[in-house]
Enzyme design. Structure first.
Site, PDB file in Angstrom:
ATOM      1  N   LYS A  51     -66.304 100.703 -55.231  1.00 39.50           N
ATOM      2  CA  LYS A  51     -67.069 101.229 -54.086  1.00 39.50           C
ATOM      3  C   LYS A  51     -68.532 100.857 -54.315  1.00 39.50           C
ATOM      4  O   LYS A  51     -68.949 100.632 -55.452  1.00 39.50           O
ATOM      5  CB  LYS A  51     -66.919 102.749 -54.013  1.00 39.50           C
TER       6      LYS A  51
ATOM      7  N   ASP B 294     -67.886 101.187 -44.781  1.00 39.39           N
ATOM      8  CA  ASP B 294     -67.691 102.635 -44.960  1.00 39.39           C
ATOM      9  C   ASP B 294     -68.761 103.273 -44.071  1.00 39.39           C
ATOM     10  O   ASP B 294     -69.242 102.624 -43.115  1.00 39.39           O
ATOM     11  CB  ASP B 294     -67.836 103.040 -46.433  1.00 39.39           C
TER      12      ASP B 294
HETATM   13  P1  NDP Z   1     -69.190 106.177 -39.813  1.00 42.60           P
HETATM   14  O1  NDP Z   1     -70.538 105.908 -40.330  1.00 42.60           O
HETATM   15  O2  NDP Z   1     -68.603 105.243 -38.815  1.00 42.60           O
HETATM   16  O3  NDP Z   1     -69.136 107.648 -39.206  1.00 42.60           O
HETATM   17  C1  NDP Z   1     -69.349 108.848 -39.901  1.00 42.60           C
HETATM   18  C2  NDP Z   1     -69.854 109.817 -38.872  1.00 42.60           C
HETATM   19  O4  NDP Z   1     -69.739 111.172 -39.298  1.00 42.60           O
HETATM   20  C3  NDP Z   1     -71.325 109.580 -38.570  1.00 42.60           C
HETATM   21  O5  NDP Z   1     -71.525 109.771 -37.207  1.00 42.60           O
HETATM   22  C4  NDP Z   1     -71.989 110.687 -39.377  1.00 42.60           C
HETATM   23  O6  NDP Z   1     -73.296 110.998 -38.937  1.00 42.60           O
HETATM   24  C5  NDP Z   1     -71.020 111.773 -39.106  1.00 42.60           C
HETATM   25  N1  NDP Z   1     -71.178 112.893 -40.003  1.00 42.60           N
HETATM   26  C6  NDP Z   1     -71.680 112.904 -41.234  1.00 42.60           C
HETATM   27  N2  NDP Z   1     -71.653 114.138 -41.739  1.00 42.60           N
HETATM   28  C7  NDP Z   1     -71.128 114.916 -40.777  1.00 42.60           C
HETATM   29  C8  NDP Z   1     -70.822 116.293 -40.691  1.00 42.60           C
HETATM   30  N3  NDP Z   1     -71.060 117.097 -41.716  1.00 42.60           N
HETATM   31  N4  NDP Z   1     -70.265 116.766 -39.558  1.00 42.60           N
HETATM   32  C9  NDP Z   1     -69.987 115.962 -38.528  1.00 42.60           C
HETATM   33  N5  NDP Z   1     -70.275 114.644 -38.548  1.00 42.60           N
HETATM   34  C10 NDP Z   1     -70.839 114.128 -39.657  1.00 42.60           C
HETATM   35  O7  NDP Z   1     -68.202 106.311 -41.071  1.00 42.60           O
HETATM   36  P2  NDP Z   1     -66.630 106.143 -41.131  1.00 42.60           P
HETATM   37  O8  NDP Z   1     -65.997 106.680 -39.909  1.00 42.60           O
HETATM   38  O9  NDP Z   1     -66.332 104.758 -41.552  1.00 42.60           O
HETATM   39  O10 NDP Z   1     -66.280 107.069 -42.372  1.00 42.60           O
HETATM   40  C11 NDP Z   1     -66.040 108.469 -42.245  1.00 42.60           C
HETATM   41  C12 NDP Z   1     -65.282 108.963 -43.461  1.00 42.60           C
HETATM   42  O11 NDP Z   1     -64.050 108.237 -43.608  1.00 42.60           O
HETATM   43  C13 NDP Z   1     -66.007 108.797 -44.806  1.00 42.60           C
HETATM   44  O12 NDP Z   1     -65.620 109.843 -45.672  1.00 42.60           O
HETATM   45  C14 NDP Z   1     -65.428 107.481 -45.332  1.00 42.60           C
HETATM   46  O13 NDP Z   1     -65.564 107.365 -46.727  1.00 42.60           O
HETATM   47  C15 NDP Z   1     -63.987 107.644 -44.897  1.00 42.60           C
HETATM   48  N6  NDP Z   1     -63.199 106.413 -44.833  1.00 42.60           N
HETATM   49  C16 NDP Z   1     -63.627 105.357 -44.061  1.00 42.60           C
HETATM   50  C17 NDP Z   1     -62.860 104.230 -43.978  1.00 42.60           C
HETATM   51  C18 NDP Z   1     -63.200 103.099 -43.088  1.00 42.60           C
HETATM   52  O14 NDP Z   1     -62.370 102.187 -42.946  1.00 42.60           O
HETATM   53  N7  NDP Z   1     -64.350 103.082 -42.421  1.00 42.60           N
HETATM   54  C19 NDP Z   1     -61.622 104.077 -44.783  1.00 42.60           C
HETATM   55  C20 NDP Z   1     -61.219 105.284 -45.475  1.00 42.60           C
HETATM   56  C21 NDP Z   1     -62.016 106.379 -45.510  1.00 42.60           C
HETATM   57  P3  NDP Z   1     -74.603 110.822 -39.901  1.00 42.60           P
HETATM   58  O15 NDP Z   1     -74.701 109.355 -40.138  1.00 42.60           O
HETATM   59  O16 NDP Z   1     -75.692 111.366 -39.051  1.00 42.60           O
HETATM   60  O17 NDP Z   1     -74.420 111.592 -41.146  1.00 42.60           O
END
Ligand code: NDP
Length: 443
Positions: free
Chosen positions: A124, A164
């Site tokens: 990572k 991510d």
């Molecule tokens: P993104 O950046 O696309 O989206 C994450 C979103 O969640 C952002 O809008 C962020 O806002 C928001 N967010 C952060 N903290 C909070 C909170 N406490 N409550 C509500 N919303 C929040 O990321 P991903 O969708 O890619 O990733 C999301 C999760 O999934 C992470 O844990 C990642 O590690 C996991 N994941 C992702 C994968 C992928 O393929 N993309 C694969 C496997 C797991 P802000 O930026 O303002 O904090």
């Protein structure tokens, strides 16, 4: 040394890395008895070796903002374990990024990747850079500088990053463009690429789709289906989007969704026009939820999590430790039946303990969000043979991989026909696979 001694040593040594210790403790809680029962694992000291990354690369990332001022961020790549294949795992650009968070993510990635059945190790990386509010050219200059400092440690057979939080197709494009310029090679060194320059179909949707396929399989085991099930989703990013899209397609109702600024309630379920607008907002780097509520007239609750809304299924898809004891008790009071993690480690340790004692069926991210890396693995295969598969072909493989991960968890985590400890199942299956490979490959 027995597992307990290793755990105690680790807790003392890494008190300053709370997320990493949390991920290790959760893992140890399921596998300690297996380690202690296997002399050959102790002889090869596999557990102590499993919790130390092969390498952590830390580097300065200087870049110039639109005002002409030099900015500095810190970049990292944690190459944790490559016993099963090249290091593989996403890059996160977010101000909260630090060594503890990246070590926990890389550690979990090792076991997640082994569950996919594909030949992938775990890693990572990322930087404490915040893409929010930055112009496209600032993001490009930052991404290029990041790649300039890490490219020689990467390679299609060495270490293959992906996206991510904060890293989507745009950032992957800038990173890949720089890698290509530096090496003059067009190879699968990054996944999550655009479809016209080496990407795989279904990759943007894969994590969310995979989580829904996993959920479908859990429901099928209980002789139930996803149709008309009420789902509440947290996070307004890539994973949440894939979840909402597939849930809608299969006839489920996503009745609430949250972003960092609050949540909206959509009692009749999100429809196609809402999903399209979600993508529009996200592509404009505006992943807050208030404009969504304003446009469609949904009730918006600022600065609150969505778990007060009664539903059948919770799918946290935002970030680590977003669900605490209070939140999980809300889910229990509101009669939720399933919690399927789209994010990595979204439940705190205390929340997980409550969950395990409750009647909620709980799928850990290590298993349920593995669809993203699985399709990344398929992207690597397509790149290696210089071919692109049709969407149906990739989707079909994703569905089969998720079914296999589910069934592996059941095999190793079955307590009774109705009660499956999915977290234990995922941990045990992946631990045994990696421990055996480590023993076979020598020290
Ligand atoms: P993104 O950046 O696309 O989206 C994450 C979103 O969640 C952002 O809008 C962020 O806002 C928001 N967010 C952060 N903290 C909070 C909170 N406490 N409550 C509500 N919303 C929040 O990321 P991903 O969708 O890619 O990733 C999301 C999760 O999934 C992470 O844990 C990642 O590690 C996991 N994941 C992702 C994968 C992928 O393929 N993309 C694969 C496997 C797991 P802000 O930026 O303002 O904090």
């Amino acid at each position: 040394m027995k597992a307990n001694e290793i755990i105690t040593k680790l807790q003392i040594k890494y008190t300053h890395e709370p997320e990493f210790v949390q991920a290790c403790m959760e893992f140890f809680s399921s596998i300690a008895h297996i380690y202690d029962a296997h002399e050959e694992y102790q002889q090869a000291n596999v557990l102590e070796r499993m919790v130390v990354p092969d390498r952590i690369i830390t580097f300065q990332v200087p870049w110039i903002n639109d005002a002409g001022k030099v900015q500095v961020n810190t970049g990292y790549r944690v190459q944790f374990n490559n016993v099963l294949g090249p290091y593989k795992g996403g890059l996160r650009f977010h101000p909260s990024v630090n060594v503890s968070i990246l070590k926990f993510l890389a550690f979990e990635q090792v076991f997640k990747n082994s569950l996919t059945t594909l030949p992938l190790g775990g890693g990572k990386g990322g930087a404490d850079f915040d893409p929010k509010g930055k112009s496209k050219t600032e993001i490009m200059r930052f991404s290029q500088s990041f790649m300039l400092r890490i490219w020689s440690d990467l390679g299609q057979n060495i270490d293959v990053p992906a996206g991510d939080i904060g890293v989507g197709k745009q950032e992957i494009g800038f990173l890949y463009g720089m890698y290509k310029r530096l090496t003059r090679e067009h190879v699968g060194v990054l996944t999550g690429k655009g479809i016209d320059w080496g990407g795989s179909r279904i990759r943007p949707e894969a994590t969310g789709y995979g989580a829904i396929y996993f959920l479908e399989r859990m429901l099928a085991l209980q002789k139930d289906t996803i149709t008309q099930k009420r789902i509440v989703v947290s996070g307004f990013g890539n994973v949440a989007w894939g979840v909402v899209k597939k849930a809608h397609e299969l006839g489920a109702l996503v009745i609430a969704i949250s972003g960092p600024d609050g949540f909206i309630h959509a009692p009749n379920g999100l429809q196609q026009e809402h999903i399209d607008f979600m993508l529009e907002l996200r592509s404009g780097n505006l992943d807050i939820i208030k404009p969504f509520a304003d446009k469609f007239g949904f009730v918006f609750t600022p600065d609150k999590k969505p778990w007060s809304i009664p539903a059948d299924i919770a799918m946290p898809c935002a970030t680590q430790n977003e669900i605490n004891e209070y939140d999980v008790n809300q889910l229990i009071e509101n009669n939720y039946s399933y919690l399927v993690e789209g994010a990595n480690m979204p439940c705190t340790q205390a929340a997980q303990e409550i969950l395990k004692k409750s009647s909620i069926r709980y799928a850990p991210g290590k298993a349920s969000n593995a669809g993203g890396v699985a399709v990344s693995g398929l992207e690597m295969t397509q790149n290696a043979v210089r071919y692109t598969w049709a969407a149906e072909g990739v989707d079909d493989k994703l569905r089969r991989i998720m079914a296999e991960i589910h069934d592996t968890c059941v095999l190793h985590g079955k307590i009774s026909p109705q009660k499956i400890d999915y977290a234990a199942g995922a941990n045990i299956a992946s631990f045994v696979k990696i421990a055996n490979a480590m023993c076979e490959l020598g020290v």
